[in-house]
Write an enzyme that holds these catalytic residues in place. Structure first.
Site, short mmCIF file in Angstrom:
data_model
loop_
_atom_site.label_atom_id
_atom_site.label_comp_id
_atom_site.label_asym_id
_atom_site.label_seq_id
_atom_site.Cartn_x
_atom_site.Cartn_y
_atom_site.Cartn_z
N SER A 63 0.88 -1.13 0.03
CA SER A 63 -0.06 0.04 -0.04
C SER A 63 0.72 1.14 0.05
CB SER A 63 -0.89 0.17 1.22
OG SER A 63 -0.28 0.26 2.61
N LYS A 64 0.53 2.34 0.09
CA LYS A 64 1.19 3.57 0.22
C LYS A 64 1.94 3.62 1.29
CE LYS A 64 -1.40 6.57 -2.67
NZ LYS A 64 -2.67 6.14 -2.88
#
Ligand code: GLU
Length: 602
Positions: free
Chosen positions: A297-298
């Site tokens: 994910s980020k």
């Protein structure tokens, strides 16, 4: 309106029980399926412009690109922008730039065109409309006029009972005439695909898939069906319809995409069947996870490419190489490949199970590509030189630089420095930090500490002064790493150590000499590194002397001698000889006896 069910289908990664059990096997065992097609594959990358290119989507693009290149086929780019609300302004342009940066030039698609365009789904609505009509006419799809309020209440009711959302097919019984009439009048509606049983499909990586979805009747007693949405109230097709229609019309033979799309594939195959088309071959590549097993994910590594390309200065080849190794296996000896090399060896041997992303590997690949560039030269190496120059100019004062350069252009210092230390190159900033002593005349040397405190094997500092003074005899015209290397290795270090010691009778004099020389050279290298670059890691000593240039190297050796001159611990004879010999020579020294013959007393 987007159906809850189709949203879930699109997002939730799903694997059947059988494959979950098999997912511990590292490499797909479907050998016949991992063989390359014996025809040119047509592949595509079909991003939605809802964000920028991430590591995961870059990997998907790379695999598709490589399969096309390996088989002499075509790689297409198609923009899947049917969800206009989620389209991010500028994202499409960035996708183009990022793909080009990575070297993934598409053969057909936006900008370049091609025979099956347009390649932007928002420009293909008429095509989807006519295909929707075909499905309504052949009975595989029907219009649903149920208001959102009914559908929402229906879904909420089922949710309360812990049941998945579904549809009771209320509108499936509307006669074709009434359906046409209401649609012509502009009655808001969606179009649903009639699904009783989802088909099983063959995935090239996971084998037979979709068994646990053999019945789509969600609830037999209540007559609840999945019946996914194909066309939304705004007239736009859902991803599923547009994706299938386009893959067929664009003659796509292989679809390589992430396992997050696996749950949608039975529906896609169902659509192919409804149209009476042959589906392409599907390969769902494993999910990327971080070391803790969390989906990227980020917060971990699935950041958009800007971080790698702009902030970290990663080369396109390193990132492409890195992404290509995520979930793909090869039998070559090394993991370092250019995009072209990958295109020559690519196969369909994808691994199963989650793929752990380790950014240390990216750093390793970056250094490996830097070494290749430094060795071969070319535009990439020129780019490294210019980035390092920019950083050096912004971190060092012009006076400091000009003192070191002595009228040489800055690139004449940076290019050999990069060649000598490319094995540690990650990016320009880190490179300049690591090699900061090449860009300043103020060396902050720690106090000199010899390699050994053992007084019997210690090398007198005075003999190190003698040796370094001897190395400075080389004139500017011959001031090269090769000459320094030769001079250091041929310097007679043993004599300085053995001069005042009497070897034991039992000792082999030759072995004693060799050991003494080794001990001396070790200390000399240690001293020279301290003198020339404050002991910092970086290029070897001969290279450092050559890169710094005669003037600066001699100045540093002189400075080092002054800093250590009170530490003369050698014998009175050696110390005296050192004092006699350590005055540093002028560059115009006419005596050429320096070449390879620097033994004291020669
Ligand atoms: N538009 C989908 C995406 O954004 C494409 C999925 C597929 O490759 O079929 O990833």
């Amino acid at each position: 309106m987007r159906s809850l069910r189709s949203g879930l289908l699109a997002r939730r990664p799903w694997t059947c029980m059988q494959c979950r059990r098999a997912s511990s096997s590292p490499v797909a065992s479907h050998n016949k399926q991992t063989k390359l097609p014996d025809f040119p594959a047509r592949t595509r990358f079909a991003p939605s412009p809802t964000g920028y290119l991430h590591l995961g989507s870059l990997r998907t693009a790379i695999f598709n690109y490589l399969l096309a290149k390996r088989t002499g086929g075509q790689f297409l780019l198609r923009i899947e922008d049917t969800d206009q609300k989620r389209t991010v302004p500028g994202a499409e342009q960035r996708l183009f730039e990022d793909l080009k940066w990575a070297g993934l030039q598409w053969d057909e698609g936006p900008v370049v065109g091609g025979p099956y365009g347009p390649y932007r789904q928002s420009e293909r609505t008429a095509i989807y409309k006519s295909h929707t009509h075909d499905l309504i006419n052949n009975g595989h799809a029907y219009r649903c006029f149920c208001p959102t309020t009914r559908l929402d209440a229906f879904a909420r009711g089922r949710n309360r009972l812990g049941l998945p959302p579904g549809y009771d097919r209320k509108c499936a019984d509307i006669s074709p005439e009434e359906s046409e009439e209401r649609a012509a009048k502009g009655d808001p509606h969606i179009v649903r695909l009639k699904v009783d049983d989802y088909p099983v499909f063959e995935d090239l990586i996971y084998g037979k898939m979709g068994q646990n979805r053999s019945s789509n009747k969600l609830d037999l007693i209540d007559r609840i069906y999945d019946d996914p949405i194909l066309v939304k109230t705004d007239g736009y097709p859902t991803y599923h319809l547009a994706n299938v229609v386009d893959d067929h019309l664009m003659k796509i033979t292989h679809v390589i995409r992430g396992t997050e799309w696996m749950s949608s594939t039975p529906l896609h195959v169902m659509l192919y069947n409804a149209f009476n088309w042959a589906p392409p071959q599907f390969s769902h590549v494993p999910l990327l996870v971080d070391k803790a097993g969390r989906k990227l994910s980020k917060r971990n590594a699935d950041i958009d490419l800007t971080l790698f390309k702009d902030k970290q200065g990663i080369f396109p080849a390193s990132l492409v190489n890195f992404a290509a190794l995520l979930g793909w296996s090869h039998t070559q000896k090394s993991d370092v490949f250019s995009l072209e090399e990958l295109g020559n060896i690519f196969n369909l041997k994808f691994t199963r199970g989650n793929t752990v992303v380790s950014l240390e590997k990216l750093r390793f690949l970056q250094k490996s590509h830097a070494q290749r560039y430094a060795l071969n030269g070319g535009p990439e190496f020129d780019g490294m030189v210019s980035s390092v120059s920019k950083v050096a100019e912004s971190t060092s004062s012009p006076e400091q630089l000009s003192q070191i350069l002595q009228f040489r252009p800055l690139n004449d210092l940076i290019a050999p420095l990069l060649q000598a230390d490319s094995k540690s190159y990650t990016n320009a900033t880190e490179f300049v930090t690591r090699n900061s002593t090449f860009f300043t005349t103020n060396l902050d040397r720690p106090q000199y500490t010899p390699t050994t405190s053992n007084t019997t094997t210690a090398v007198p500092i005075s003999s190190l002064h003698v040796a370094s003074a001897a190395l400075c005899l080389v004139p500017l015209t011959h001031w090269t790493a090769a000459v320094h290397k030769f001079n250091i290795s041929s310097y007679d270090g043993a004599s300085t150590i053995l001069e005042n010691s009497t070897p034991a009778l039992t000792e082999d004099p030759e072995q004693v000499r060799i050991a003494a020389d080794k001990a001396f050279k070790k200390e000399l290298y240690h001293y020279l590194r301290w003198a020339l670059s404050a002991g910092a890691p970086g290029p070897g000593v001969p290279e450092t002397m050559s890169i710094l240039g005669r003037e600066e190297a001699v100045r540093r050796l002189q400075e080092a001698r002054e800093l250590t001159s009170d530490k003369t611990v050698g014998s009175p004879v050696t110390a005296r000889r050192a004092r006699e010999k350590t005055s540093l020579p002028e560059e115009s020294d006419p005596d050429r006896s320096w070449m390879g013959s620097l033994a004291p007393g020669s």
